[in-house]
Enzyme design. Structure first.
Site, PDB file in Angstrom:
ATOM      1  N   GLY A   1       0.778  -1.237   0.000  1.00  0.00           N
ATOM      2  CA  GLY A   1       0.000   0.000   0.000  1.00  0.00           C
ATOM      3  C   GLY A   1       0.809   1.287   0.000  1.00  0.00           C
ATOM      4  O   GLY A   1       0.324   2.321   0.460  1.00  0.00           O
ATOM      5  N   SER A   2       2.009   1.253  -0.574  1.00  0.00           N
ATOM      6  CA  SER A   2       2.788   2.507  -0.560  1.00  0.00           C
ATOM      7  C   SER A   2       2.198   3.555  -1.515  1.00  0.00           C
ATOM      8  O   SER A   2       2.237   4.753  -1.219  1.00  0.00           O
ATOM      9  CB  SER A   2       4.271   2.251  -0.877  1.00  0.00           C
ATOM     10  OG  SER A   2       4.443   1.841  -2.210  1.00  0.00           O
ATOM     11  N   ASN A   3       1.618   3.135  -2.619  1.00  0.00           N
ATOM     12  CA  ASN A   3       0.944   4.103  -3.496  1.00  0.00           C
ATOM     13  C   ASN A   3      -0.312   4.650  -2.826  1.00  0.00           C
ATOM     14  O   ASN A   3      -0.609   5.842  -2.925  1.00  0.00           O
ATOM     15  CB  ASN A   3       0.583   3.456  -4.846  1.00  0.00           C
ATOM     16  CG  ASN A   3       1.753   3.470  -5.808  1.00  0.00           C
ATOM     17  OD1 ASN A   3       2.110   4.514  -6.346  1.00  0.00           O
ATOM     18  ND2 ASN A   3       2.379   2.318  -5.989  1.00  0.00           N
TER      19      ASN A   3
ATOM     20  N   MET B   1      -4.330  -6.948  -6.724  1.00  0.00           N
ATOM     21  CA  MET B   1      -3.927  -8.086  -7.561  1.00  0.00           C
ATOM     22  C   MET B   1      -5.114  -8.924  -8.020  1.00  0.00           C
ATOM     23  O   MET B   1      -5.141 -10.139  -7.772  1.00  0.00           O
ATOM     24  CB  MET B   1      -2.963  -8.987  -6.766  1.00  0.00           C
ATOM     25  CG  MET B   1      -1.782  -8.269  -6.213  1.00  0.00           C
ATOM     26  SD  MET B   1      -0.781  -7.587  -7.536  1.00  0.00           S
ATOM     27  CE  MET B   1       0.779  -7.446  -6.716  1.00  0.00           C
ATOM     28  N   ARG B   2      -6.079  -8.294  -8.646  1.00  0.00           N
ATOM     29  CA  ARG B   2      -7.244  -9.024  -9.134  1.00  0.00           C
ATOM     30  C   ARG B   2      -7.664  -8.468 -10.482  1.00  0.00           C
ATOM     31  O   ARG B   2      -7.586  -7.257 -10.694  1.00  0.00           O
ATOM     32  CB  ARG B   2      -8.456  -8.827  -8.205  1.00  0.00           C
ATOM     33  CG  ARG B   2      -8.333  -9.349  -6.831  1.00  0.00           C
ATOM     34  CD  ARG B   2      -8.692 -10.788  -6.701  1.00  0.00           C
ATOM     35  NE  ARG B   2     -10.032 -11.124  -7.159  1.00  0.00           N
ATOM     36  CZ  ARG B   2     -10.491 -12.366  -7.208  1.00  0.00           C
ATOM     37  NH1 ARG B   2      -9.716 -13.366  -6.842  1.00  0.00           N
ATOM     38  NH2 ARG B   2     -11.714 -12.617  -7.639  1.00  0.00           N
TER      39      ARG B   2
ATOM     40  N   ASN C   1      -5.842   2.509 -12.734  1.00  0.00           N
ATOM     41  CA  ASN C   1      -4.761   1.663 -12.197  1.00  0.00           C
ATOM     42  C   ASN C   1      -3.402   2.257 -12.532  1.00  0.00           C
ATOM     43  O   ASN C   1      -3.276   3.025 -13.494  1.00  0.00           O
ATOM     44  CB  ASN C   1      -4.860   0.261 -12.810  1.00  0.00           C
ATOM     45  CG  ASN C   1      -3.841  -0.706 -12.236  1.00  0.00           C
ATOM     46  OD1 ASN C   1      -3.594  -0.720 -11.033  1.00  0.00           O
ATOM     47  ND2 ASN C   1      -3.224  -1.510 -13.097  1.00  0.00           N
TER      48      ASN C   1
ATOM     49  N   HIS D   1       0.533   0.972 -13.407  1.00  0.00           N
ATOM     50  CA  HIS D   1       1.306  -0.216 -13.802  1.00  0.00           C
ATOM     51  C   HIS D   1       2.766   0.220 -13.973  1.00  0.00           C
ATOM     52  O   HIS D   1       3.030   1.217 -14.652  1.00  0.00           O
ATOM     53  CB  HIS D   1       0.746  -0.754 -15.123  1.00  0.00           C
ATOM     54  CG  HIS D   1       1.473  -1.949 -15.645  1.00  0.00           C
ATOM     55  ND1 HIS D   1       1.434  -3.172 -15.009  1.00  0.00           N
ATOM     56  CD2 HIS D   1       2.275  -2.110 -16.733  1.00  0.00           C
ATOM     57  CE1 HIS D   1       2.176  -4.040 -15.691  1.00  0.00           C
ATOM     58  NE2 HIS D   1       2.695  -3.418 -16.744  1.00  0.00           N
TER      59      HIS D   1
HETATM   60  C1  GRF Z   1       3.297  -0.937  -7.573  1.00  0.00           C
HETATM   61  O1  GRF Z   1       4.530  -1.129  -8.217  1.00  0.00           O
HETATM   62  C2  GRF Z   1       2.188  -0.711  -8.568  1.00  0.00           C
HETATM   63  O2  GRF Z   1       2.586  -0.019  -9.723  1.00  0.00           O
HETATM   64  C3  GRF Z   1       1.795  -2.123  -8.943  1.00  0.00           C
HETATM   65  O3  GRF Z   1       1.891  -2.850  -7.735  1.00  0.00           O
HETATM   66  C4  GRF Z   1       2.834  -2.219  -6.863  1.00  0.00           C
HETATM   67  C5  GRF Z   1       2.107  -1.932  -5.592  1.00  0.00           C
HETATM   68  O4  GRF Z   1       2.935  -1.417  -4.582  1.00  0.00           O
HETATM   69  N1  GRF Z   1       0.494  -2.154  -9.562  1.00  0.00           N
HETATM   70  P1  GRF Z   1       2.295  -0.721  -3.309  1.00  0.00           P
HETATM   71  O5  GRF Z   1       1.340  -1.745  -2.680  1.00  0.00           O
HETATM   72  O6  GRF Z   1       1.568   0.504  -3.770  1.00  0.00           O
HETATM   73  O7  GRF Z   1       3.421  -0.415  -2.392  1.00  0.00           O
END
Ligand code: GRF
Length: 193
Positions: A14-16, A93-94, A110, A112
């Site tokens: 969940g860093s994003n 992841m779905r 999303n 990527h």
């Molecule tokens: C990120 O690299 C994002 O681009 C990809 O999955 C990763 C998730 O990382 N879809 P986080 O959970 O946001 O740290």
């Protein structure tokens, strides 16, 4: 401007999500959106704790063992009372099924960590590492029912020159992701009604 109500969907770290919540609380997303829910398909997703600490409502519904359509229907029923304008996927992841896409057309976004025209699916930083790429492109895109096949909103190049390990690539990429995702969301939320 009426603030967009957003739910962020995660599966793990969940860093994003954390970066977006911060921008919504005190940064560039402050005037255009409110994070009303952080949702995970796994109870143990680390990001749920982080969101809690940031005073954001959290919830999880376990997806494991459920048919895609049944899971998505449960999620739709659960989130309906939140009156969400946009679903923001951040490490979720779905694959999203057509029933969810049709309830949120062009309203699921999303990120990527590669150019989706060149590499789709899991392991994009590993792909950049194994192919010794000098740069990669972070892509923010609308979600359709394929894997990373939706219309591209914006891309940002990340310079990978000088990196020698996968970890270094990830650090460089994530640094860009954390800034770029909010910048793109800000543009989307400020231009649509
Ligand atoms: C990120 O690299 C994002 O681009 C990809 O999955 C990763 C998730 O990382 N879809 P986080 O959970 O946001 O740290």
């Amino acid at each position: 401007m009426i603030k967009k109500r957003i739910a962020i969907f995660i599966s793990g770290r969940g860093s994003n999500m954390e970066a977006i919540v911060r921008q919504a609380q005190i940064g560039i997303l402050k005037d255009c959106c409110e994070v009303v829910l952080v949702f995970a398909n796994k109870r143990e997703a680390k990001g749920l704790e982080t969101a809690n600490q940031m005073n954001i409502a959290t919830a999880s519904i376990v997806s494991k063992g459920k048919k895609r359509r049944d899971f998505d229907q449960k999620v739709l029923d659960f989130i309906r009372p939140y009156h969400i304008d946009y679903i923001v996927l951040a490490g979720f992841m779905r694959i999203i099924s057509p029933i969810m896409i049709s309830e949120y057309p062009n309203r699921i976004i999303n990120i990527h960590p590669a150019d989706t025209k060149e590499f789709k699916g899991l392991g994009a930083y590993e792909w950049a590492f194994e192919n010794q790429l000098e740069s990669t492109k972070i892509t923010v895109h609308y979600v359709d029912s394929g894997v990373d096949t939706g219309n591209i909103i914006e891309q940002q190049t990340v310079d990978l020159k000088g990196t020698t390990t996968l970890e270094e690539i990830e650090v460089r990429g994530l640094q860009v992701e954390h800034r770029f995702y909010s910048e793109v969301l800000q543009k989307v939320f400020s231009t649509v009604s």
